[in-house]
Write a protein that holds these residues in place. Sequence first.
Motif, PDB file in Angstrom:
ATOM      1  N   GLY A 134       7.846  -2.539  48.185  1.00 32.18           N
ATOM      2  CA  GLY A 134       6.902  -3.340  47.404  1.00 32.18           C
ATOM      3  C   GLY A 134       6.510  -2.736  46.085  1.00 32.18           C
ATOM      4  N   ALA A 135       7.289  -1.770  45.598  1.00 29.57           N
ATOM      5  CA  ALA A 135       6.959  -1.080  44.348  1.00 29.57           C
ATOM      6  C   ALA A 135       8.102  -1.179  43.346  1.00 29.57           C
ATOM      7  CB  ALA A 135       6.636   0.384  44.624  1.00 29.57           C
ATOM      8  N   GLY A 136       8.882  -2.249  43.440  1.00 27.63           N
ATOM      9  CA  GLY A 136      10.047  -2.387  42.592  1.00 27.63           C
ATOM     10  C   GLY A 136       9.769  -3.082  41.273  1.00 27.63           C
ATOM     11  N   VAL A 137      10.832  -3.221  40.505  1.00 30.34           N
ATOM     12  CA  VAL A 137      10.833  -3.997  39.272  1.00 30.34           C
ATOM     13  C   VAL A 137      12.007  -4.965  39.367  1.00 30.34           C
ATOM     14  CG1 VAL A 137      11.112  -3.981  36.774  1.00 30.34           C
ATOM     15  CG2 VAL A 137       9.872  -2.115  37.891  1.00 30.34           C
ATOM     16  N   THR A 138      11.733  -6.236  39.121  1.00 32.59           N
ATOM     17  CA  THR A 138      12.795  -7.235  39.114  1.00 32.59           C
ATOM     18  C   THR A 138      12.694  -8.074  37.855  1.00 32.59           C
ATOM     19  OG1 THR A 138      12.764  -7.381  41.542  1.00 32.59           O
ATOM     20  CG2 THR A 138      13.885  -9.145  40.349  1.00 32.59           C
ATOM     21  N   ALA A 139      13.795  -8.137  37.121  1.00 33.28           N
ATOM     22  CA  ALA A 139      13.883  -9.017  35.955  1.00 33.28           C
ATOM     23  C   ALA A 139      14.603 -10.290  36.374  1.00 33.28           C
ATOM     24  CB  ALA A 139      14.638  -8.326  34.829  1.00 33.28           C
ATOM     25  N   ILE A 140      14.086 -11.443  35.953  1.00 36.88           N
ATOM     26  CA  ILE A 140      14.707 -12.716  36.303  1.00 36.88           C
ATOM     27  C   ILE A 140      15.050 -13.491  35.033  1.00 36.88           C
ATOM     28  CG2 ILE A 140      13.450 -12.782  38.483  1.00 36.88           C
ATOM     29  CD1 ILE A 140      11.690 -14.994  37.313  1.00 36.88           C
ATOM     30  N   SER A 141      16.176 -14.211  35.100  1.00 37.50           N
ATOM     31  CA  SER A 141      16.652 -14.986  33.950  1.00 37.50           C
ATOM     32  C   SER A 141      17.156 -16.340  34.425  1.00 37.50           C
ATOM     33  CB  SER A 141      17.796 -14.250  33.237  1.00 37.50           C
ATOM     34  OG  SER A 141      17.401 -12.963  32.833  1.00 37.50           O
ATOM     35  N   PRO A 142      16.839 -17.407  33.688  1.00 39.16           N
ATOM     36  CA  PRO A 142      17.282 -18.734  34.096  1.00 39.16           C
ATOM     37  C   PRO A 142      18.708 -19.028  33.647  1.00 39.16           C
ATOM     38  CG  PRO A 142      15.977 -18.898  32.099  1.00 39.16           C
ATOM     39  CD  PRO A 142      15.987 -17.439  32.494  1.00 39.16           C
ATOM     40  N   GLY A 143      19.428 -19.783  34.477  1.00 35.00           N
ATOM     41  CA  GLY A 143      20.707 -20.326  34.072  1.00 35.00           C
ATOM     42  C   GLY A 143      20.501 -21.596  33.277  1.00 35.00           C
ATOM     43  N   ALA A 144      21.588 -22.293  32.992  1.00 32.35           N
ATOM     44  CA  ALA A 144      21.530 -23.470  32.124  1.00 32.35           C
ATOM     45  C   ALA A 144      20.684 -24.594  32.694  1.00 32.35           C
ATOM     46  CB  ALA A 144      22.951 -23.970  31.860  1.00 32.35           C
ATOM     47  N   HIS A 145      20.575 -24.678  34.022  1.00 35.27           N
ATOM     48  CA  HIS A 145      19.874 -25.797  34.652  1.00 35.27           C
ATOM     49  C   HIS A 145      18.561 -25.380  35.322  1.00 35.27           C
ATOM     50  CE1 HIS A 145      23.624 -27.855  33.868  1.00 35.27           C
ATOM     51  NE2 HIS A 145      24.266 -26.955  34.581  1.00 35.27           N
ATOM     52  N   ALA A 146      18.146 -24.139  35.113  1.00 35.26           N
ATOM     53  CA  ALA A 146      16.901 -23.648  35.714  1.00 35.26           C
ATOM     54  C   ALA A 146      15.743 -23.841  34.751  1.00 35.26           C
ATOM     55  CB  ALA A 146      17.040 -22.178  36.086  1.00 35.26           C
ATOM     56  N   ALA A 147      14.686 -24.471  35.230  1.00 34.87           N
ATOM     57  CA  ALA A 147      13.502 -24.751  34.419  1.00 34.87           C
ATOM     58  C   ALA A 147      12.364 -23.804  34.793  1.00 34.87           C
ATOM     59  CB  ALA A 147      13.080 -26.205  34.619  1.00 34.87           C
ATOM     60  N   ASP A 148      11.222 -23.966  34.117  1.00 34.76           N
ATOM     61  CA  ASP A 148      10.070 -23.099  34.373  1.00 34.76           C
ATOM     62  C   ASP A 148       9.630 -23.145  35.836  1.00 34.76           C
ATOM     63  OD1 ASP A 148       9.905 -22.102  31.832  1.00 34.76           O
ATOM     64  OD2 ASP A 148       8.291 -23.432  31.182  1.00 34.76           O
ATOM     65  N   GLU A 149       9.701 -24.342  36.446  1.00 31.23           N
ATOM     66  CA  GLU A 149       9.268 -24.425  37.837  1.00 31.23           C
ATOM     67  C   GLU A 149      10.190 -23.650  38.781  1.00 31.23           C
ATOM     68  OE1 GLU A 149      10.968 -28.648  36.899  1.00 31.23           O
ATOM     69  OE2 GLU A 149       9.834 -27.072  35.862  1.00 31.23           O
ATOM     70  N   HIS A 150      11.470 -23.566  38.425  1.00 33.50           N
ATOM     71  CA  HIS A 150      12.390 -22.755  39.230  1.00 33.50           C
ATOM     72  C   HIS A 150      12.044 -21.271  39.098  1.00 33.50           C
ATOM     73  CE1 HIS A 150      14.975 -26.389  38.285  1.00 33.50           C
ATOM     74  NE2 HIS A 150      14.925 -26.404  39.607  1.00 33.50           N
ATOM     75  N   LEU A 151      11.764 -20.852  37.864  1.00 32.48           N
ATOM     76  CA  LEU A 151      11.389 -19.452  37.648  1.00 32.48           C
ATOM     77  C   LEU A 151      10.079 -19.118  38.360  1.00 32.48           C
ATOM     78  CD1 LEU A 151      12.263 -18.992  33.858  1.00 32.48           C
ATOM     79  CD2 LEU A 151      13.546 -18.171  35.832  1.00 32.48           C
ATOM     80  N   ALA A 152       9.125 -20.038  38.325  1.00 31.51           N
ATOM     81  CA  ALA A 152       7.844 -19.805  38.994  1.00 31.51           C
ATOM     82  C   ALA A 152       8.042 -19.638  40.500  1.00 31.51           C
ATOM     83  CB  ALA A 152       6.887 -20.955  38.713  1.00 31.51           C
ATOM     84  N   LEU A 153       8.946 -20.451  41.071  1.00 32.30           N
ATOM     85  CA  LEU A 153       9.230 -20.336  42.504  1.00 32.30           C
ATOM     86  C   LEU A 153       9.855 -18.984  42.816  1.00 32.30           C
ATOM     87  CD1 LEU A 153       9.478 -21.517  45.361  1.00 32.30           C
ATOM     88  CD2 LEU A 153      11.657 -22.551  44.648  1.00 32.30           C
TER      89      LEU A 153
END
Length: 283
Positions: A134-153
Motif C-alpha cells: 500500500g505504499a506504491g506509486v502508480t502512473a496511469i495514462s488513457p488510451g484513445a477511447h478512455a475518458a475521465d470517468e475511466h481514469l477515475a474508476l
Amino acid sequence: MTDSLAPGSTPRLAVLGTGVMGEAVLAGALAGGWSADDVVATVRRAERAAQLEQAHGVSTTTDNVEAVRGAGVVLVAVKPKDVVTLLAEVGGALEPGVVVVSLVAGLPTAAFEAALPTGTAVVRTMPNTPAQIGAGVTAISPGAHAADEHLALVERLLAGTGLVVRVAEKDQDAVSAVSGSGPAYVFYLVDALAEAGVLLGLTRQVALQIATQTVLGAGRLLDETGEHPAILREKVSSPGGTTVRALRRLDAGGVRAAFLDALEAAHARSAEIAAAYAPRAEG
C-alpha cells in the motif's frame, strides 16, 4: 455514463495474471472497497488458486474467457510476450463498456486497442513493487477511447496500492525509469549504506537496521514537510562538518551524474520494449 462507471461503483473485476503486481492490485482493490465476491482471478496452478482464495477470499479460474464474462474492469497483468495471445482469446467475450487496465511494462495502449474490439477503453498503468504494502506509486495514462470517468474508476481501483498520478502516455517510459525501477535504486543505496557501516566497524545487523530506518525517516520527512530535498539536505550539512565532507566526495565521484546516466538507460530500455512488442500486437 454506464452504471459501472458511476462514482462509487465497484464493477466486477477480472484479474488476468496473478504474479506479484497482479496480486498487489487485487489486494489494493479489496482494501479500496471492492467485495471479494466481485473479483475473479486467473491462475495456472491449483496451489496458486488455493493461496489466493485463502489470502483474499476471491474466486479463481484457469479460464480467461470465463473470467472476463460480466466483468466491468479487466486487469491484464501477464508478461509482454503473452499479451497478444491473451487478448485474442478474451476479446470476443468482453462486455460492452468494459475498461481494460494494463499492468504490462512497456506495452502502449495502441497495442491493446489493435487487438481488442473497436472502441474498447484501455488505461495503461505503471505501478512499482511497494504497491504490495500500500505504499506504491502508480502512473496511469488513457488510451484513445478512455475518458475521465475511466481514469477515475482506475484511480479508485488502485487507491489502496498507494499514490496514483495521471501522466501522458508519452511519459510512461520516464515513469518506468524513475518510480518503476526506483525501489531497486533505493535498495541499492541501503545496501551501500549498510556495507559502509560494516566497513566502519558496525555489525551487519545494526548497520542494516540504521540504514533502512534512515531512508524511511528521510522519505517521511520529505513527504510530510513538503520542502525541497536540496533544502533538507542543507539543513543536515553544517559548515565544515562531516556531511559536507561526505557530499563533496559523492560529487567528486560523479554520483549525481551516474544517476542521470542510469535513468536515461532505463528510459531507453523501456522504449525498446515498447518498440519490440507494439508491431507484433498491431500486426
